[in-house]
Scaffold this active site. Structure first.
Site, PDB file in Angstrom:
ATOM      1  N   THR A 171     -10.733  47.560  29.889  1.00 51.08           N
ATOM      2  CA  THR A 171     -11.395  47.733  31.175  1.00 51.08           C
ATOM      3  C   THR A 171     -10.389  48.326  32.142  1.00 51.08           C
ATOM      4  OG1 THR A 171     -12.553  46.676  33.017  1.00 51.08           O
ATOM      5  CG2 THR A 171     -10.858  45.377  31.936  1.00 51.08           C
ATOM      6  N   ARG A 193     -29.951  52.572  32.318  1.00 49.42           N
ATOM      7  CA  ARG A 193     -29.993  51.202  32.831  1.00 49.42           C
ATOM      8  C   ARG A 193     -29.759  51.155  34.343  1.00 49.42           C
ATOM      9  NH1 ARG A 193     -32.988  48.293  30.854  1.00 49.42           N
ATOM     10  NH2 ARG A 193     -32.015  46.535  31.913  1.00 49.42           N
ATOM     11  N   CYS A 215     -18.884  47.898  38.166  1.00 55.56           N
ATOM     12  CA  CYS A 215     -19.496  46.592  38.436  1.00 55.56           C
ATOM     13  C   CYS A 215     -18.436  45.497  38.444  1.00 55.56           C
ATOM     14  CB  CYS A 215     -20.581  46.293  37.410  1.00 55.56           C
ATOM     15  SG  CYS A 215     -20.025  46.338  35.687  1.00 55.56           S
TER      16      CYS A 215
END
Length: 332
Positions: free
Chosen positions: A210, A10, A151
């Protein structure tokens, strides 16, 4: 500037698409090779036909170890043997996360390495810096190997940098409402580490971890031990949202906070931070190149507490920052 891309998933494909888009108006970036162990006939097909970002406006085909995009030909490989002449290799495979493993690219001839993920393992943070373009990229001192962070870190770091400077952040919690990714399962199937990520990605809201908040101090050192958070994976192909709650040393009314963010979007963070005044939803931000898009109507304050919400295309925005950072490293 000569770029090599390792890993054509991706992010690797979005990086190439971003480079092609920029070269349409300012042809300064030359991709001299791409490596991926997968079938290149299929990879060429996936580059042209993208379920999220749409059809590439140029015909793509594969022939004799060359990816042919319109009139452009890029050599492609199933393994890397030589990187001589490469100014920056962008590592997008997700396989090589420890700095020592990335040094192999230097031995093969690449001048610099940019990792599209946070570093893993123990390492010297000065020798191997983590940089977020627009926030601390100016701290770069010509190191050969750099992490572009994640990101999500790219989304929260600009906001935290602005608010910490103005109000001083005491502590904060992050929830990233994140589109599902390839480390999840299409159907219920065992995940090597996480029970919840073993469940069908497109049918469930899945709480998981995360490292974006914990790793923020590598970009903003004064926030060490002040941030924590988690991720909630949702049944969406692309575009995510940060829900950032901060406790500040000073009282922070809503309007001054929004004014600071709006001012930054027009100045020091132009091209990195954007403001949404049209009350849009996630699909409206597909292929948005900014690191984060703030919705001022979703800023909430209570005494010294503030909640800020922002959108980010976790594929396209991040891939554009990779290209920005690679160019910055090259021109340093």
């Amino acid at each position: 500037m000569k770029i090599f891309i390792n890993g054509f998933g991706r992010i690797g494909r979005c990086v190439l698409r971003a480079i092609l888009e920029r070269n349409d108006t300012n042809p300064k970036l030359e991709v001299i090779g791409i490596n991926d162990p997968a079938n290149w006939e299929i990879l060429a097909y996936l580059l042209e036909h993208d379920s999220v970002h749409g059809l590439l406006p140029k015909e793509v085909r594969y022939s004799n170890y060359k990816l042919i995009i319109g009139s452009l030909e890029i050599p492609v490989f199933n393994s890397i043997k030589d990187l001589k002449g490469v100014d920056v290799i962008i590592e997008c495979s997700g396989k090589f996360l420890e700095p020592k493993t990335l040094e192999n690219y230097l031995l093969l001839g690449a001048k610099k390495v940019l990792l599209s993920a946070p570093f893993m393992g123990e390492y010297d943070e000065k020798q191997y810096p983590t940089l977020v373009y627009g926030v601390n990229h100016f701290c770069y001192q010509n190191q050969a190997i750099v992490s572009n962070a994640s990101c999500t870190t790219n989304a929260i770091a600009p906001i935290c940098a602005i608010l910490d400077k103005a109000f001083k952040i005491k502590e904060g919690m992050l929830t990233t409402i994140h589109s599902y990714t390839s480390d999840q399962k299409l159907i219920d199937l065992a995940h090597p580490l996480d029970k919840r990520r073993s469940r069908a990605a497109a049918s469930n809201i899945i709480p998981t971890t995360t490292k974006a908040a914990l790793a923020l101090h590598k970009v903003l050192p004064n926030l060490k031990n002040k941030m924590h958070g988690h991720s909630v994976r949702v049944p969406s192909l692309d575009v995510s949202m940060i829900d950032l709650s901060l406790f500040l040393e000073k009282k922070a009314p809503k309007d001054p906070i929004n004014d600071l963010l709006i001012e930054a979007s027009k100045g020091v963070l132009k091209g990195v931070l954007e403001i949404d005044l049209k009350e849009r939803v996630s699909s409206d931000f597909i292929s948005n190149p900014h690191s984060v898009i703030i919705a001022p109507d979703l800023t909430f304050t209570l005494e010294n507490m503030v909640k800020i919400m922002g959108w980010y295309d976790n594929e396209w925005g991040y891939s554009n920052r990779l290209v920005d950072m690679a160019q910055f490293m090259y021109h340093y």
